[in-house]
Design a protein around this motif. Sequence first.
Motif, PDB file in Angstrom:
ATOM      1  N   VAL A 177      30.676  43.270  47.741  1.00  9.58           N
ATOM      2  CA  VAL A 177      30.482  41.838  48.043  1.00  9.58           C
ATOM      3  C   VAL A 177      31.838  41.283  48.403  1.00  9.58           C
ATOM      4  O   VAL A 177      32.867  41.692  47.896  1.00  9.58           O
ATOM      5  CB  VAL A 177      29.823  41.400  46.883  1.00  9.58           C
ATOM      6  N   PHE A 178      31.922  40.472  48.977  1.00  8.55           N
ATOM      7  CA  PHE A 178      33.325  39.497  49.713  1.00  8.55           C
ATOM      8  C   PHE A 178      33.805  38.670  48.791  1.00  8.55           C
ATOM      9  O   PHE A 178      34.730  38.130  49.318  1.00  8.55           O
ATOM     10  CB  PHE A 178      32.784  39.215  51.037  1.00  8.55           C
ATOM     11  N   TYR A 179      33.168  38.399  47.760  1.00  6.88           N
ATOM     12  CA  TYR A 179      33.666  37.303  47.116  1.00  6.88           C
ATOM     13  C   TYR A 179      33.674  37.527  45.361  1.00  6.88           C
ATOM     14  O   TYR A 179      33.007  38.026  44.846  1.00  6.88           O
ATOM     15  CB  TYR A 179      32.748  35.881  47.033  1.00  6.88           C
ATOM     16  N   PRO A 180      34.875  37.146  44.927  1.00  5.62           N
ATOM     17  CA  PRO A 180      34.825  37.296  43.345  1.00  5.62           C
ATOM     18  C   PRO A 180      34.095  36.559  42.755  1.00  5.62           C
ATOM     19  O   PRO A 180      33.652  35.339  43.202  1.00  5.62           O
ATOM     20  CB  PRO A 180      36.522  37.122  43.166  1.00  5.62           C
ATOM     21  N   SER A 181      33.622  36.727  41.321  1.00  9.65           N
ATOM     22  CA  SER A 181      32.925  35.711  40.822  1.00  9.65           C
ATOM     23  C   SER A 181      33.579  34.545  40.147  1.00  9.65           C
ATOM     24  O   SER A 181      35.013  34.814  39.922  1.00  9.65           O
ATOM     25  CB  SER A 181      32.352  36.537  39.567  1.00  9.65           C
ATOM     26  N   PRO A 182      33.296  33.450  39.624  1.00  9.84           N
ATOM     27  CA  PRO A 182      33.795  32.545  39.022  1.00  9.84           C
ATOM     28  C   PRO A 182      34.565  33.029  37.892  1.00  9.84           C
ATOM     29  O   PRO A 182      35.832  32.459  37.634  1.00  9.84           O
ATOM     30  CB  PRO A 182      32.657  31.562  38.746  1.00  9.84           C
ATOM     31  N   LYS A 183      34.030  34.086  37.204  1.00 12.57           N
ATOM     32  CA  LYS A 183      34.720  34.286  35.802  1.00 12.57           C
ATOM     33  C   LYS A 183      36.011  35.186  36.229  1.00 12.57           C
ATOM     34  O   LYS A 183      36.990  35.187  35.613  1.00 12.57           O
ATOM     35  CB  LYS A 183      33.631  35.498  34.950  1.00 12.57           C
ATOM     36  N   GLN A 184      35.830  36.166  37.586  1.00 12.97           N
ATOM     37  CA  GLN A 184      37.296  36.632  37.852  1.00 12.97           C
ATOM     38  C   GLN A 184      38.230  35.621  38.236  1.00 12.97           C
ATOM     39  O   GLN A 184      39.493  35.719  37.891  1.00 12.97           O
ATOM     40  CB  GLN A 184      36.787  37.611  39.027  1.00 12.97           C
ATOM     41  N   ILE A 185      37.669  34.459  39.036  1.00 10.36           N
ATOM     42  CA  ILE A 185      38.849  33.482  39.238  1.00 10.36           C
ATOM     43  C   ILE A 185      39.463  32.832  38.224  1.00 10.36           C
ATOM     44  O   ILE A 185      40.634  32.598  38.168  1.00 10.36           O
ATOM     45  CB  ILE A 185      38.098  32.569  40.304  1.00 10.36           C
ATOM     46  N   GLU A 186      38.511  32.682  37.167  1.00 10.99           N
ATOM     47  CA  GLU A 186      39.128  32.089  35.966  1.00 10.99           C
ATOM     48  C   GLU A 186      39.902  32.797  35.322  1.00 10.99           C
ATOM     49  O   GLU A 186      41.015  32.327  34.726  1.00 10.99           O
ATOM     50  CB  GLU A 186      38.015  31.734  34.923  1.00 10.99           C
ATOM     51  N   LEU A 187      39.709  34.209  35.113  1.00 12.67           N
ATOM     52  CA  LEU A 187      40.846  35.142  34.580  1.00 12.67           C
ATOM     53  C   LEU A 187      41.815  35.413  35.236  1.00 12.67           C
ATOM     54  O   LEU A 187      43.019  35.201  34.584  1.00 12.67           O
ATOM     55  CB  LEU A 187      40.048  36.404  34.424  1.00 12.67           C
ATOM     56  N   ALA A 188      41.906  35.489  36.653  1.00 14.19           N
ATOM     57  CA  ALA A 188      43.217  35.452  37.260  1.00 14.19           C
ATOM     58  C   ALA A 188      43.972  34.399  37.383  1.00 14.19           C
ATOM     59  O   ALA A 188      45.346  34.437  36.999  1.00 14.19           O
ATOM     60  CB  ALA A 188      42.855  35.460  38.984  1.00 14.19           C
ATOM     61  N   HIS A 189      43.557  33.252  37.122  1.00 16.04           N
ATOM     62  CA  HIS A 189      44.316  32.015  36.865  1.00 16.04           C
ATOM     63  C   HIS A 189      45.019  31.865  35.652  1.00 16.04           C
ATOM     64  O   HIS A 189      46.095  31.388  35.497  1.00 16.04           O
ATOM     65  CB  HIS A 189      43.373  30.585  37.129  1.00 16.04           C
ATOM     66  N   GLU A 190      44.102  32.465  34.454  1.00 13.90           N
ATOM     67  CA  GLU A 190      44.726  32.390  33.254  1.00 13.90           C
ATOM     68  C   GLU A 190      45.760  33.391  33.121  1.00 13.90           C
ATOM     69  O   GLU A 190      47.019  33.125  32.398  1.00 13.90           O
ATOM     70  CB  GLU A 190      43.706  32.963  32.161  1.00 13.90           C
ATOM     71  N   LEU A 191      45.856  34.577  33.605  1.00 16.24           N
ATOM     72  CA  LEU A 191      46.697  35.537  33.733  1.00 16.24           C
ATOM     73  C   LEU A 191      48.149  34.865  34.318  1.00 16.24           C
ATOM     74  O   LEU A 191      48.962  35.350  33.981  1.00 16.24           O
ATOM     75  CB  LEU A 191      46.544  36.784  34.434  1.00 16.24           C
ATOM     76  N   ILE A 192      47.926  34.211  35.459  1.00 19.81           N
ATOM     77  CA  ILE A 192      49.049  33.513  36.118  1.00 19.81           C
ATOM     78  C   ILE A 192      49.704  32.424  35.278  1.00 19.81           C
ATOM     79  O   ILE A 192      50.961  32.378  35.187  1.00 19.81           O
ATOM     80  CB  ILE A 192      48.825  33.223  37.558  1.00 19.81           C
ATOM     81  N   ASP A 193      48.668  31.722  34.714  1.00 21.69           N
ATOM     82  CA  ASP A 193      49.267  30.629  33.646  1.00 21.69           C
ATOM     83  C   ASP A 193      50.028  31.239  32.656  1.00 21.69           C
ATOM     84  O   ASP A 193      51.034  30.932  31.952  1.00 21.69           O
ATOM     85  CB  ASP A 193      48.151  29.984  32.960  1.00 21.69           C
ATOM     86  N   HIS A 194      49.774  32.429  32.105  1.00 20.59           N
ATOM     87  CA  HIS A 194      50.353  33.199  31.232  1.00 20.59           C
ATOM     88  C   HIS A 194      51.625  34.126  31.665  1.00 20.59           C
ATOM     89  O   HIS A 194      52.156  34.923  30.830  1.00 20.59           O
ATOM     90  CB  HIS A 194      49.537  33.863  29.968  1.00 20.59           C
ATOM     91  N   GLY A 195      51.980  34.216  32.667  1.00 22.55           N
ATOM     92  CA  GLY A 195      53.317  35.057  33.177  1.00 22.55           C
ATOM     93  C   GLY A 195      53.202  35.739  34.050  1.00 22.55           C
ATOM     94  O   GLY A 195      54.099  36.449  34.643  1.00 22.55           O
ATOM     95  N   ALA A 196      51.963  36.297  34.664  1.00 22.92           N
ATOM     96  CA  ALA A 196      51.811  37.108  35.780  1.00 22.92           C
ATOM     97  C   ALA A 196      52.166  36.499  37.075  1.00 22.92           C
ATOM     98  O   ALA A 196      52.194  35.221  37.178  1.00 22.92           O
ATOM     99  CB  ALA A 196      50.475  37.825  35.795  1.00 22.92           C
ATOM    100  N   THR A 197      52.519  37.104  38.037  1.00 22.83           N
ATOM    101  CA  THR A 197      53.209  36.460  39.236  1.00 22.83           C
ATOM    102  C   THR A 197      52.285  37.127  40.300  1.00 22.83           C
ATOM    103  O   THR A 197      51.882  36.369  41.440  1.00 22.83           O
ATOM    104  CB  THR A 197      54.656  36.951  39.711  1.00 22.83           C
ATOM    105  N   LEU A 198      51.635  38.245  40.313  1.00 20.86           N
ATOM    106  CA  LEU A 198      50.864  39.122  41.508  1.00 20.86           C
ATOM    107  C   LEU A 198      49.724  39.755  40.793  1.00 20.86           C
ATOM    108  O   LEU A 198      49.885  40.591  39.824  1.00 20.86           O
ATOM    109  CB  LEU A 198      51.697  39.928  42.240  1.00 20.86           C
ATOM    110  N   ILE A 199      48.598  39.611  41.280  1.00 24.73           N
ATOM    111  CA  ILE A 199      47.254  40.269  40.878  1.00 24.73           C
ATOM    112  C   ILE A 199      46.961  40.887  41.830  1.00 24.73           C
ATOM    113  O   ILE A 199      46.482  40.462  43.144  1.00 24.73           O
ATOM    114  CB  ILE A 199      46.341  39.170  40.065  1.00 24.73           C
ATOM    115  N   LEU A 200      46.866  42.269  41.830  1.00 17.50           N
ATOM    116  CA  LEU A 200      46.190  43.251  42.977  1.00 17.50           C
ATOM    117  C   LEU A 200      44.957  43.769  42.230  1.00 17.50           C
ATOM    118  O   LEU A 200      44.649  44.520  41.515  1.00 17.50           O
ATOM    119  CB  LEU A 200      46.936  44.462  43.062  1.00 17.50           C
TER     120      LEU A 200
END
Length: 361
Positions: A177-200
């Motif tokens: 599927v070509f779109y991440p879920s809302p939960k994935q988007i929320e997690l990705a944002h949380e990780l950057i908020d806590h210090g990650a710079t790049l998510i692969l």
Amino acid sequence: MDTLKLMAVGDITLQTKNNEHPFKYVMNVFENNDILFGNLETVLSATGKEAKKSVVLKSSPESINYLNEAGFNILNISNNHILDLGLEGFKNTLSLLDENKLEYIGAGFEKSSLNSAVIERNGIKLGFLGYTIGRFKVPEEISISKIKEKKIISDIELIKGKCDFVVVSLHWGTENVFYPSPKQIELAHELIDHGATLILGHHPHVLQGIEKYKNGLIAYSLGNFQFDCKLSQSSTNDSIILCVEFDKNGINDFQIIPVVINEVFAPIQVEGEVKEKISNFIFQISKPFIDEKITNKWWFEEIGEEYLIGNINSYVTRIMKYGIIPLFECMIWFLTPFCIQCYIGILRKNIKSFLYHLNVL
């Protein structure tokens, strides 16, 4: 100012038709990087007990030479295929990577290991962490990092002091599927908020959108890279090489290099109309992030049918191979809350389509 260029690619199996070199057509592209990252979606072992799965991914130990020749520096091994040849295959793979001085993240010999790596180039240090989804059982004596928000945030805090920027590799999402879920988007944002710079991201076997968020960058899925797309039931053989340039302040720039996986399962850089088509596709599937369109309802409408068909095909393969136990598992799966949301999403989408055509008529 000194810069560091990271190239990142998706799923790699090291298996090709006619034993062609899997990176034969992109070796020249790989020359222009400081660090090369990929998701190793296979076990490198000649021995071990095969898992009872619809697809088992294993490659000969000698195929590690392909990784060395292509110039890979770091590999994610935290994925749903690292135990395809059991504990023996796992240990053989890690020992081989160690012998070849290839860095890896997401799994290790020690249960309490952080499973991280720090690589320095041009005075810039990148810290790498890797995690996977999956309900598979992990043998007691080893470690495979699972996606758990609090644990990842804790690990980011631990590694931040050893590097300038943190790169988090996530084997996640819904296949094909070509779109991440809302939960994935929320997690990705949380990780950057806590210090990650790049998510692969990787695992869906198809490309997903790329999002700029605050000072970070999220590539939700890099798709297949060197892979038999039929094995993953993928609807496309399009892929990319993601190039991210860091300086002392963070991500300075990024670009994509479109590629297509050919008939022998090897990626080839493309130009002209095909390059433009893939670039435009990435733009289109990234647009919903800007429009904040990816709600739970919208997502299940988009992914419901693909998810159900893909999993039914996988269960059919397992039932034919292993008999009655996968059949019972399939019957239970049909009644899971996730499947029920897919049924509702498909129904909602069909009703919308019917009403739309009714208005047009």
